[in-house]
Design a protein around this motif. Sequence first.
Motif, PDB file in Angstrom:
ATOM      1  N   VAL B 147      41.408  44.137  34.143  1.00  0.00           N
ATOM      2  CA  VAL B 147      41.598  43.172  35.190  1.00  0.00           C
ATOM      3  C   VAL B 147      41.791  41.903  34.685  1.00  0.00           C
ATOM      4  CG1 VAL B 147      41.123  44.234  37.261  1.00  0.00           C
ATOM      5  CG2 VAL B 147      39.191  43.099  35.632  1.00  0.00           C
ATOM      6  N   VAL B 150      45.324  41.301  32.588  1.00  0.00           N
ATOM      7  CA  VAL B 150      46.644  41.186  33.540  1.00  0.00           C
ATOM      8  C   VAL B 150      46.479  39.957  34.306  1.00  0.00           C
ATOM      9  CG1 VAL B 150      47.584  42.605  35.602  1.00  0.00           C
ATOM     10  CG2 VAL B 150      46.535  43.740  33.668  1.00  0.00           C
ATOM     11  N   ARG B 151      45.314  39.713  34.734  1.00  0.00           N
ATOM     12  CA  ARG B 151      45.380  38.280  35.615  1.00  0.00           C
ATOM     13  C   ARG B 151      46.037  37.056  34.572  1.00  0.00           C
ATOM     14  NH1 ARG B 151      40.042  35.202  37.892  1.00  0.00           N
ATOM     15  NH2 ARG B 151      40.883  34.292  39.395  1.00  0.00           N
ATOM     16  N   ASP B 154      49.759  37.176  33.979  1.00  0.00           N
ATOM     17  CA  ASP B 154      50.357  36.347  35.183  1.00  0.00           C
ATOM     18  C   ASP B 154      50.298  34.844  35.097  1.00  0.00           C
ATOM     19  OD1 ASP B 154      51.833  37.294  37.572  1.00  0.00           O
ATOM     20  OD2 ASP B 154      50.600  35.853  38.450  1.00  0.00           O
ATOM     21  N   ARG B 155      49.232  34.360  34.674  1.00  0.00           N
ATOM     22  CA  ARG B 155      49.039  32.996  34.591  1.00  0.00           C
ATOM     23  C   ARG B 155      50.015  32.506  33.317  1.00  0.00           C
ATOM     24  NH1 ARG B 155      44.059  29.404  34.739  1.00  0.00           N
ATOM     25  NH2 ARG B 155      45.786  27.870  35.150  1.00  0.00           N
ATOM     26  N   GLY B 158      53.405  32.505  34.392  1.00  0.00           N
ATOM     27  CA  GLY B 158      53.726  31.284  35.358  1.00  0.00           C
ATOM     28  C   GLY B 158      54.144  29.932  34.499  1.00  0.00           C
ATOM     29  N   GLY B 190      41.783  58.046  36.075  1.00  0.00           N
ATOM     30  CA  GLY B 190      41.528  57.013  37.064  1.00  0.00           C
ATOM     31  C   GLY B 190      40.511  55.996  36.526  1.00  0.00           C
ATOM     32  N   GLU B 191      40.335  55.847  35.440  1.00  0.00           N
ATOM     33  CA  GLU B 191      39.324  54.824  35.066  1.00  0.00           C
ATOM     34  C   GLU B 191      39.969  53.707  34.187  1.00  0.00           C
ATOM     35  OE1 GLU B 191      36.083  58.176  33.121  1.00  0.00           O
ATOM     36  OE2 GLU B 191      37.165  56.933  31.821  1.00  0.00           O
ATOM     37  N   MET B 192      41.117  53.753  34.261  1.00  0.00           N
ATOM     38  CA  MET B 192      42.101  52.730  33.603  1.00  0.00           C
ATOM     39  C   MET B 192      43.393  52.378  34.284  1.00  0.00           C
ATOM     40  SD  MET B 192      43.336  52.304  29.422  1.00  0.00           S
ATOM     41  CE  MET B 192      41.833  51.400  28.640  1.00  0.00           C
ATOM     42  N   LEU B 193      43.741  51.270  34.428  1.00  0.00           N
ATOM     43  CA  LEU B 193      44.927  50.734  35.041  1.00  0.00           C
ATOM     44  C   LEU B 193      46.275  51.529  34.246  1.00  0.00           C
ATOM     45  CD1 LEU B 193      44.483  46.962  35.459  1.00  0.00           C
ATOM     46  CD2 LEU B 193      45.074  48.637  37.404  1.00  0.00           C
ATOM     47  N   ASP B 197      50.990  50.613  37.287  1.00  0.00           N
ATOM     48  CA  ASP B 197      50.364  49.657  38.093  1.00  0.00           C
ATOM     49  C   ASP B 197      50.485  48.201  37.438  1.00  0.00           C
ATOM     50  OD1 ASP B 197      49.435  51.840  39.303  1.00  0.00           O
ATOM     51  OD2 ASP B 197      47.384  52.080  37.987  1.00  0.00           O
ATOM     52  N   GLU B 200      53.913  46.777  38.122  1.00  0.00           N
ATOM     53  CA  GLU B 200      54.154  46.495  39.298  1.00  0.00           C
ATOM     54  C   GLU B 200      53.482  45.193  39.663  1.00  0.00           C
ATOM     55  OE1 GLU B 200      52.728  49.843  42.096  1.00  0.00           O
ATOM     56  OE2 GLU B 200      52.893  48.199  43.797  1.00  0.00           O
ATOM     57  N   ILE B 201      52.246  45.098  39.219  1.00  0.00           N
ATOM     58  CA  ILE B 201      51.718  43.759  39.275  1.00  0.00           C
ATOM     59  C   ILE B 201      52.200  42.697  38.743  1.00  0.00           C
ATOM     60  CG2 ILE B 201      49.430  42.468  39.003  1.00  0.00           C
ATOM     61  CD1 ILE B 201      48.005  45.533  39.200  1.00  0.00           C
ATOM     62  N   LEU B 202      52.673  42.595  37.645  1.00  0.00           N
ATOM     63  CA  LEU B 202      53.324  41.704  36.888  1.00  0.00           C
ATOM     64  C   LEU B 202      54.928  41.475  37.053  1.00  0.00           C
ATOM     65  CD1 LEU B 202      51.567  41.867  33.460  1.00  0.00           C
ATOM     66  CD2 LEU B 202      51.107  40.306  35.266  1.00  0.00           C
ATOM     67  N   ALA B 203      55.461  42.527  37.517  1.00  0.00           N
ATOM     68  CA  ALA B 203      56.636  42.422  37.835  1.00  0.00           C
ATOM     69  C   ALA B 203      57.600  42.162  36.699  1.00  0.00           C
ATOM     70  CB  ALA B 203      57.141  41.735  39.144  1.00  0.00           C
TER      71      ALA B 203
END
Lengths: 84, 271
Positions: B147, B150-151, B154-155, B158, B190-193, B197, B200-203
């Motif tokens: 998490v 990935v966050r 995204d910054r 930007g 299912g323990e890791m992105l 995923d 999709e989040i970061l496009a």
Amino acid sequence: MSIFDYFRNNKKNSAAIAKERLQIIVAHERSQRNKPDYLPKMQQELLEVIRRYVEVDQDQVEVQLDQNGNCSVLELNITLPEAR
Amino acid sequence: MAKIIVVTSGKGGVGKTTTSAAISSGLALRGHKTAVIDFDIGLRNLDIVMDCERRVVYDFVNVINGEANLRQALIKDKRCENLYILPASQTRDKDALSQEGVERVLKELDEEGFEFIICDSPAGIEHGAFMALYFADMAIVVANPEVSSVRDSDRILGILQSKSRRAENGGQVEERLLLTRYNPARVAKGEMLGVEDVEEILATKLLGVIPESESVLKASNQGVPVIHDADSNAGQAYGDAVSRLLGEEVDHRFLSVEQKGLLQRLFRRSA
Ligand SMILES: Nc1ncnc2c1ncn2[C@@H]1O[C@H](COP(=O)(O)OP(=O)(O)OP(=O)(O)O)[C@@H](O)[C@H]1O
Ligand SMILES: [Mg+2]
């Protein structure tokens, strides 16, 4: 659902939870990006004007700038105190 | 014109230096004259990952300050004919990189006939990271399937979209996502992105997925960029990423758990 499925499902969830949380925070942070620098000051001044007429707290005023295609919408949300 | 590629991430320790070493070596192995610059001022590490730490005489900041010329500071890689390393300085003055200075060095490298310039960014979103990305034509955003990484990616996206030179001139930096330390077994549980995923989040267009691999530590222990280890999955995945950078269409590999047959397992055990 057997007890094994329960544990398996629980595990499966942690990546799904991560994805969901990321989608929310990333969308929020993107909406905050590239905001004009004057926004906080404008918010302060708007608050002062409003306060001349009604008593409201800082956190009762919400200023939101949304990009909608090629037009921006400035949304002003003021929660007025209950009439006494 | 030289193509300037920044390897960036926001979050620290996700694999930028590993990636810079591998990609620059890969490009050079394919015959492209490549320079790799360490922008991590004060925390020089590219040199030790590429086994040239004892050959550093002058560094990036020396060149910017005119204390050495570019040719004196560039270190020729031992393994690849076409690869040169420009080490970071160990000064504690983080602002030693001036924008004009960086621009001048990049221009000189271009005039020297370099085809690719790889900029290994420091972590964070401070001056050094900003200098590393400002002049970029392309950005490789390195992320781990986790998490906070990935966050932060995204910054960084930007910042690339608003603060880079290309953005300031109304253009765009080409953005590519490189997902590293990927563990398909944990994704399956299912323990890791998963890679979809994160995409999709970061496009952002995917450059590659580098599996979590023991060979990476072995490579840095020895100072041999992992791309030279053709037997390792991480080395092969970096090789694929280089092919994609050069415009080839290559299928993504190592995304799922290896299916070993029973026989194969038996054989391996007895072998
Ligand atoms: N695919 C991988 N598999 C296993 N380990 C890895 C992988 N990629 C990187 N590592 C390890 O992660 C650690 C950090 O890598 P690296 O130094 O490349 O990150 P960085 O992003 O450059 O860090 P910094 O932000 O401090 O500059 C190293 O110990 C490296 O060996
Ligand atoms: Mg590094």
